[in-house]
Design an enzyme around this catalytic site. Structure first.
Site, PDB file in Angstrom:
ATOM      1  N   GLY A  38      -5.007   6.528  -0.380  1.00 54.07           N
ATOM      2  CA  GLY A  38      -3.611   7.502  -0.129  1.00 54.07           C
ATOM      3  C   GLY A  38      -2.650   7.189  -1.587  1.00 54.07           C
ATOM      4  O   GLY A  38      -1.773   8.085  -1.725  1.00 54.07           O
ATOM      5  N   ASP A  94       0.717   4.803  -1.343  1.00 53.56           N
ATOM      6  CA  ASP A  94       1.489   6.040  -0.797  1.00 53.56           C
ATOM      7  C   ASP A  94       2.808   5.775   0.224  1.00 53.56           C
ATOM      8  O   ASP A  94       4.390   6.635   0.484  1.00 53.56           O
ATOM      9  CB  ASP A  94       0.133   7.241   0.406  1.00 53.56           C
ATOM     10  CG  ASP A  94      -0.537   6.160   0.659  1.00 53.56           C
ATOM     11  OD1 ASP A  94       0.237   4.833   1.081  1.00 53.56           O
ATOM     12  OD2 ASP A  94      -1.239   6.542   1.724  1.00 53.56           O
ATOM     13  N   ASP A  97       4.896   1.327   5.898  1.00 55.42           N
ATOM     14  CA  ASP A  97       5.808   1.474   7.277  1.00 55.42           C
ATOM     15  C   ASP A  97       5.604   0.487   8.081  1.00 55.42           C
ATOM     16  O   ASP A  97       6.278   0.261   8.149  1.00 55.42           O
ATOM     17  CB  ASP A  97       4.123   1.857   7.896  1.00 55.42           C
ATOM     18  CG  ASP A  97       4.575   2.474   9.820  1.00 55.42           C
ATOM     19  OD1 ASP A  97       5.467   2.722   9.651  1.00 55.42           O
ATOM     20  OD2 ASP A  97       3.258   2.893  10.692  1.00 55.42           O
ATOM     21  N   THR A  98       4.910  -0.880   8.528  1.00 57.48           N
ATOM     22  CA  THR A  98       5.285  -1.951   9.442  1.00 57.48           C
ATOM     23  C   THR A  98       5.917  -2.437   8.078  1.00 57.48           C
ATOM     24  O   THR A  98       6.045  -3.764   8.504  1.00 57.48           O
ATOM     25  CB  THR A  98       4.027  -2.066  10.458  1.00 57.48           C
ATOM     26  OG1 THR A  98       3.205  -2.131   9.232  1.00 57.48           O
ATOM     27  CG2 THR A  98       3.219  -1.188  11.136  1.00 57.48           C
ATOM     28  N   GLY A  99       4.582  -2.477   7.205  1.00 65.83           N
ATOM     29  CA  GLY A  99       5.051  -3.429   5.892  1.00 65.83           C
ATOM     30  C   GLY A  99       3.407  -4.415   5.870  1.00 65.83           C
ATOM     31  O   GLY A  99       3.460  -4.979   4.835  1.00 65.83           O
ATOM     32  N   LEU A 102       0.704  -4.489   3.095  1.00 65.10           N
ATOM     33  CA  LEU A 102       1.419  -4.852   1.931  1.00 65.10           C
ATOM     34  C   LEU A 102       1.838  -5.853   1.465  1.00 65.10           C
ATOM     35  O   LEU A 102       1.172  -6.197   0.651  1.00 65.10           O
ATOM     36  CB  LEU A 102       2.190  -3.613   1.400  1.00 65.10           C
ATOM     37  CG  LEU A 102       1.825  -2.321   0.807  1.00 65.10           C
ATOM     38  CD1 LEU A 102       3.050  -1.350   0.574  1.00 65.10           C
ATOM     39  CD2 LEU A 102       0.646  -2.569  -0.910  1.00 65.10           C
ATOM     40  N   ASP A 153      -2.372  10.967   4.503  1.00 68.52           N
ATOM     41  CA  ASP A 153      -3.764  11.967   5.455  1.00 68.52           C
ATOM     42  C   ASP A 153      -3.235  11.084   6.763  1.00 68.52           C
ATOM     43  O   ASP A 153      -2.790  10.927   7.571  1.00 68.52           O
ATOM     44  CB  ASP A 153      -5.366  11.264   4.957  1.00 68.52           C
ATOM     45  CG  ASP A 153      -5.024   9.893   5.656  1.00 68.52           C
ATOM     46  OD1 ASP A 153      -5.020   8.876   5.570  1.00 68.52           O
ATOM     47  OD2 ASP A 153      -6.488   9.836   6.819  1.00 68.52           O
ATOM     48  N   ARG A 159      -4.309  15.072   2.215  1.00 66.21           N
ATOM     49  CA  ARG A 159      -3.998  14.584   1.149  1.00 66.21           C
ATOM     50  C   ARG A 159      -4.237  15.503   0.525  1.00 66.21           C
ATOM     51  O   ARG A 159      -3.132  15.062  -0.788  1.00 66.21           O
ATOM     52  CB  ARG A 159      -5.577  13.283   0.879  1.00 66.21           C
ATOM     53  CG  ARG A 159      -5.720  12.237   1.423  1.00 66.21           C
ATOM     54  CD  ARG A 159      -6.537  11.015   1.689  1.00 66.21           C
ATOM     55  NE  ARG A 159      -7.340  10.850   2.439  1.00 66.21           N
ATOM     56  CZ  ARG A 159      -6.460   9.152   2.643  1.00 66.21           C
ATOM     57  NH1 ARG A 159      -5.217   8.898   1.961  1.00 66.21           N
ATOM     58  NH2 ARG A 159      -7.117   8.884   3.730  1.00 66.21           N
TER      59      ARG A 159
HETATM   60  P1  IMP Z   1       1.993  -0.933   6.951  1.00 67.54           P
HETATM   61  O1  IMP Z   1       1.779  -0.361   8.645  1.00 67.54           O
HETATM   62  O2  IMP Z   1       2.829  -0.632   6.564  1.00 67.54           O
HETATM   63  O3  IMP Z   1       0.561  -1.309   7.092  1.00 67.54           O
HETATM   64  O4  IMP Z   1       0.798   0.563   6.909  1.00 67.54           O
HETATM   65  C1  IMP Z   1      -0.693   0.768   6.634  1.00 67.54           C
HETATM   66  C2  IMP Z   1      -1.646   2.529   6.702  1.00 67.54           C
HETATM   67  O5  IMP Z   1      -0.719   2.743   7.803  1.00 67.54           O
HETATM   68  C3  IMP Z   1      -0.647   2.508   5.220  1.00 67.54           C
HETATM   69  O6  IMP Z   1      -0.896   2.332   3.841  1.00 67.54           O
HETATM   70  C4  IMP Z   1      -0.646   4.092   5.296  1.00 67.54           C
HETATM   71  O7  IMP Z   1      -2.093   4.497   5.272  1.00 67.54           O
HETATM   72  C5  IMP Z   1      -0.737   4.321   6.858  1.00 67.54           C
HETATM   73  N1  IMP Z   1      -0.305   5.433   6.903  1.00 67.54           N
HETATM   74  C6  IMP Z   1       1.219   4.585   7.960  1.00 67.54           C
HETATM   75  N2  IMP Z   1       2.004   5.548   7.992  1.00 67.54           N
HETATM   76  C7  IMP Z   1       1.631   6.989   7.399  1.00 67.54           C
HETATM   77  C8  IMP Z   1       2.357   8.313   7.573  1.00 67.54           C
HETATM   78  O8  IMP Z   1       3.372   8.618   8.513  1.00 67.54           O
HETATM   79  N3  IMP Z   1       1.149   9.291   6.929  1.00 67.54           N
HETATM   80  C9  IMP Z   1      -0.096   9.161   6.815  1.00 67.54           C
HETATM   81  N4  IMP Z   1       0.080   7.439   6.850  1.00 67.54           N
HETATM   82  C10 IMP Z   1       0.715   6.586   7.067  1.00 67.54           C
HETATM   83 MG    MG Z   2      -2.335   3.633   2.963  1.00 66.59          MG
END
Ligand code: IMP
Ligand code: MG
Length: 176
Positions: A38, A94, A97-99, A102, A153, A159
């Protein structure tokens, strides 16, 4: 599908971020880690907007994404080959979201002895955050919605779009 940020707005934002990061890391040994897939477009634009010598690496992560998994669990599919000990590290992705992904990856890097680890994402999606962490730098804040384009994506599509768009997945079938 609706365009949230066009290519011109993205380019302007990347330039601002590049200037901010250049000023913040002046004189530092900066190592920038791009998250595949991403983060690949944002990473390639951002490193060219940072006006200082940097080194770069890439990793591939896979989020479990299931709520029954321990919080922050992330699989590192392709880890870094370079040592980051004694370096300032900036993770580029990119979206936050939940964090959880990362945060987990940041902790993994911190165990390798860098001077600092910070995070830069193009999108800061705020409403589903479950961890006590924010990106240190980000391009655009978006409260909610499924974002595609500029590296992001939906089931591996979209993408390569030069714009950042929002779609509403329709029961997991084709987006409207
Ligand atoms: P997290 O929830 O912050 O751990 O995000 C995990 C992964 O979910 C991100 O790196 C993205 O690949 C994917 N993701 C979360 N939200 C979106 C979105 O709105 N569009 C596309 N991918 C997303
Ligand atoms: Mg990602």
């Amino acid at each position: 599908m609706k365009v949230l940020f066009n290519a011109g707005e993205i380019a302007q934002k990347v330039k601002e971020l590049g200037d901010e990061i250049t000023a913040a890391y002046e004189g530092c040994n900066l190592y920038i880690i791009g998250i595949l897939k991403g983060g690949f477009i944002f990473m390639s634009d951002l490193v060219r907007a940072i006006r200082m010598p940097v080194r770069i690496g890439f990793v591939r992560l896979s989020s479990y994404g299931n709520s029954d998994r321990p919080q922050g669990n992330v699989r590192i599919l392709d880890d870094l080959e370079d040592a980051i000990q004694g370096r300032h590290v900036l993770i580029v992705d990119d979206i936050m979201d939940t964090g959880q992904s990362l945060l987990a990856f940041k902790k993994h890097l911190e165990s390798k002895g860098p001077i600092s680890v910070k995070i830069c994402t193009m999108i800061n999606k705020t409403q589903r955050r479950t961890v006590d962490m924010e990106p240190d730098y980000y391009g655009f804040r978006v409260p909610e919605g499924f974002i595609v384009g500029y590296g992001l994506d939906y089931a591996e599509d979209y993408r390569a779009l030069p714009e950042i768009c929002v779609i509403e997945p329709n029961n997991g079938r084709e987006p409207a």
